[in-house]
Scaffold this motif. Structure first.
Motif, PDB file in Angstrom:
ATOM      1  N   ALA A 150       5.073  14.463 -17.010  1.00  0.00           N
ATOM      2  CA  ALA A 150       5.028  13.399 -17.988  1.00  0.00           C
ATOM      3  C   ALA A 150       4.324  12.563 -17.028  1.00  0.00           C
ATOM      4  O   ALA A 150       3.433  11.319 -17.281  1.00  0.00           O
ATOM      5  CB  ALA A 150       6.693  12.843 -18.194  1.00  0.00           C
ATOM      6  N   PHE A 151       4.000  12.513 -15.599  1.00  0.00           N
ATOM      7  CA  PHE A 151       3.158  11.890 -14.481  1.00  0.00           C
ATOM      8  C   PHE A 151       2.239  12.450 -14.315  1.00  0.00           C
ATOM      9  O   PHE A 151       2.309  12.709 -13.057  1.00  0.00           O
ATOM     10  CB  PHE A 151       4.114  11.331 -14.047  1.00  0.00           C
ATOM     11  N   GLU A 158       7.773   7.146 -21.742  1.00  0.00           N
ATOM     12  CA  GLU A 158       7.932   7.755 -20.757  1.00  0.00           C
ATOM     13  C   GLU A 158       8.697   8.618 -20.167  1.00  0.00           C
ATOM     14  O   GLU A 158       9.335  10.104 -19.991  1.00  0.00           O
ATOM     15  CB  GLU A 158       6.895   6.912 -19.154  1.00  0.00           C
ATOM     16  N   ARG A 159      10.233   8.147 -20.400  1.00  0.00           N
ATOM     17  CA  ARG A 159      11.412   8.582 -20.311  1.00  0.00           C
ATOM     18  C   ARG A 159      11.510   9.241 -21.244  1.00  0.00           C
ATOM     19  O   ARG A 159      12.348  10.676 -20.763  1.00  0.00           O
ATOM     20  CB  ARG A 159      12.114   7.301 -20.118  1.00  0.00           C
ATOM     21  N   ARG A 172       3.801   0.917 -14.164  1.00  0.00           N
ATOM     22  CA  ARG A 172       4.625   2.752 -14.856  1.00  0.00           C
ATOM     23  C   ARG A 172       4.921   3.525 -13.320  1.00  0.00           C
ATOM     24  O   ARG A 172       5.609   4.636 -13.365  1.00  0.00           O
ATOM     25  CB  ARG A 172       2.608   3.276 -14.923  1.00  0.00           C
ATOM     26  N   ASN A 192       8.017   3.070 -12.764  1.00  0.00           N
ATOM     27  CA  ASN A 192       9.450   4.019 -13.728  1.00  0.00           C
ATOM     28  C   ASN A 192       9.188   4.882 -12.930  1.00  0.00           C
ATOM     29  O   ASN A 192      10.321   5.823 -13.393  1.00  0.00           O
ATOM     30  CB  ASN A 192       8.434   4.045 -15.336  1.00  0.00           C
ATOM     31  N   TYR A 193       8.002   5.883 -12.816  1.00  0.00           N
ATOM     32  CA  TYR A 193       8.478   6.497 -12.139  1.00  0.00           C
ATOM     33  C   TYR A 193       9.336   7.094 -10.871  1.00  0.00           C
ATOM     34  O   TYR A 193       9.870   7.651  -9.941  1.00  0.00           O
ATOM     35  CB  TYR A 193       6.590   7.291 -11.255  1.00  0.00           C
ATOM     36  N   THR A 228       9.724  13.171 -19.780  1.00  0.00           N
ATOM     37  CA  THR A 228      10.441  13.249 -18.749  1.00  0.00           C
ATOM     38  C   THR A 228      11.643  14.431 -19.427  1.00  0.00           C
ATOM     39  O   THR A 228      11.672  15.101 -18.907  1.00  0.00           O
ATOM     40  CB  THR A 228      10.735  12.546 -17.612  1.00  0.00           C
ATOM     41  N   VAL A 256      -0.475   7.563 -21.361  1.00  0.00           N
ATOM     42  CA  VAL A 256       0.600   7.388 -20.511  1.00  0.00           C
ATOM     43  C   VAL A 256       0.701   8.733 -20.464  1.00  0.00           C
ATOM     44  O   VAL A 256       1.718   9.349 -20.064  1.00  0.00           O
ATOM     45  CB  VAL A 256       1.310   7.116 -20.133  1.00  0.00           C
ATOM     46  N   ALA A 257       0.343   9.478 -22.123  1.00  0.00           N
ATOM     47  CA  ALA A 257       0.973  10.820 -22.948  1.00  0.00           C
ATOM     48  C   ALA A 257       0.129  11.052 -22.617  1.00  0.00           C
ATOM     49  O   ALA A 257      -0.623  11.503 -23.889  1.00  0.00           O
ATOM     50  CB  ALA A 257       2.024  10.302 -23.852  1.00  0.00           C
ATOM     51  N   ARG A 281       7.794   2.385 -21.359  1.00  0.00           N
ATOM     52  CA  ARG A 281       8.366   2.750 -20.430  1.00  0.00           C
ATOM     53  C   ARG A 281       9.595   3.345 -21.004  1.00  0.00           C
ATOM     54  O   ARG A 281       9.864   4.092 -20.226  1.00  0.00           O
ATOM     55  CB  ARG A 281       9.217   2.171 -19.699  1.00  0.00           C
TER      56      ARG A 281
END
Length: 360
Positions: A272-273, A132-133, A311, A314-315, A136, A168-169, A129
């Motif tokens: 990122a998403f 992911e941040r 996910r 987090n988004y 972004t 996720v990336a 997570r």
């Protein structure tokens, strides 16, 4: 080291021409200290200070010197900061927790970067997570990310972690390495060719300084082990420095980041998403929040196991953070405009009430 090796190119040269002052010389900021900067003009390093007006210029186009900036020097004074190709910025400390005074302040970590290495240790530091941040944040700043999973020698199945991050990336290079032993480090050189600059981003204790030492072939940065008791690193790196890598470009080492507060909203969350963005196009409502509306394809994907709940959460969390940030910045801009017109109104009233002399 020539200016070209430092990253000088036509973009910066064209911007430098506009000043048309033969007494100004270009240089790049390669180090930031408390009250000073280390710059390199292609021939030598200079300990410099910023011109006084740079501290007080609050205009929207003003730039205060940061690591990686190209500047114009007058002797040992930074007279001008040239326009940036990009800037890696984050919200000031505390902005993630909604404090109004910090939500409208940004901090430039570094400028004019080609690549940003997200360094994550495969110990207690490993957190998808958080990655992911980071993605972004980097996309918002117009930079290209690479994920480095360090301390592969301490993990029983590092490739499993790499596969999880790759899921996720999307399209982002992911590497498992051991900065301590040197395993897998050489492959990173392809992302820092001569004349280009990469920055390291990660928590304290993730192994950024050890990685710099491996790439440079010398003990340039101090490094300490992570505490076994609490699983946290200590701030061994307290300055931002651009370090040349033999046979390659340059790498910027940063102090560890404990809080990743977003600052810019330039579509980075969409990059990122991309999976959530694609699903959102099929939602019944164009303004679907993906929380309670009927016909939400995003929530359906969670229900059938295509999208992980964590996910999505987090988004949504980052979406709310960016919305709050935009509101605070807009409110701040409106307040400035309102105060300006208030001053004009007061001046007009004073002028109107002022007694005028009689004529004749």
């Amino acid at each position: 080291m020539s200016l070209d090796n430092l990253g000088w190119n036509g973009f910066f040269e064209n911007n430098a021409y506009s000043f048309d002052d033969p007494n100004l010389t270009p240089a790049r900021i390669i180090g930031v200290r408390k009250n000073a900067f280390i710059v390199h003009d292609g021939d030598r390093e200079i300990l410099a200070t910023a011109a006084g007006r740079l501290y007080h210029d609050d205009s929207p186009d003003s730039l205060f010197p940061a690591a990686g900036d190209w500047v114009l020097m007058r002797d040992a004074i930074i007279a001008h900061v040239l326009p940036r190709k990009n800037a890696l910025s984050r919200g000031a400390s505390g902005a993630r927790h909604g404090r109004a005074e910090s939500a409208v302040r940004g901090q430039v970590i570094a400028a004019n970067l080609d690549t940003v290495f997200i360094v994550c240790g495969l110990d207690r530091d490993y957190n998808v997570r958080r990655i992911e941040r980071y993605l972004t944040l980097i996309y918002n700043c117009g930079c290209s990310p690479v994920v480095i999973l360090n301390k592969a020698d301490l993990h029983p199945a590092p490739q499993d972690c790499a596969a999880e991050v790759e899921s996720v990336a999307f399209g982002v290079p992911v590497f498992t390495i051991s900065a301590r032993t040197g395993e897998g480090v050489e492959v990173l050189r392809q992302f820092i060719p001569t004349g280009q600059t990469a920055a390291l981003l990660g928590s304290s204790g993730a192994g950024k300084s050890t990685l710099v030492n491996q790439l440079s072939g010398a003990e340039i940065r101090a490094a300490k082990e992570v505490s076994e008791a609490v699983g946290k690193g200590v701030h061994t790196t307290t300055t931002r420095d651009i370090i040349p890598i033999p046979g390659a470009g340059m790498i910027l080492d940063n102090p560890g980041i404990r809080e990743i507060a977003l600052w810019d909203d330039a579509g980075g969350i969409d990059e990122a998403f991309p999976d959530i963005q694609a699903l959102a196009q099929e939602c019944h409502y164009a303004d679907c929040t993906h929380e309670h509306e009927p016909g939400c394809r995003v929530r359906e994907a969670v229900e059938i196991g295509v999208l992980k709940p964590a996910r999505l959460q987090n988004y949504l969390k980052m979406q709310r953070e960016l919305e709050f940030l935009n509101q605070r910045q807009e409110k701040s801009a409106n307040r400035v405009e309102k105060e300006r017109w208030k001053e004009i109104a007061i001046y007009q009233k004073q002028f109107k009430n002022k007694k005028r002399p009689r004529i004749g």
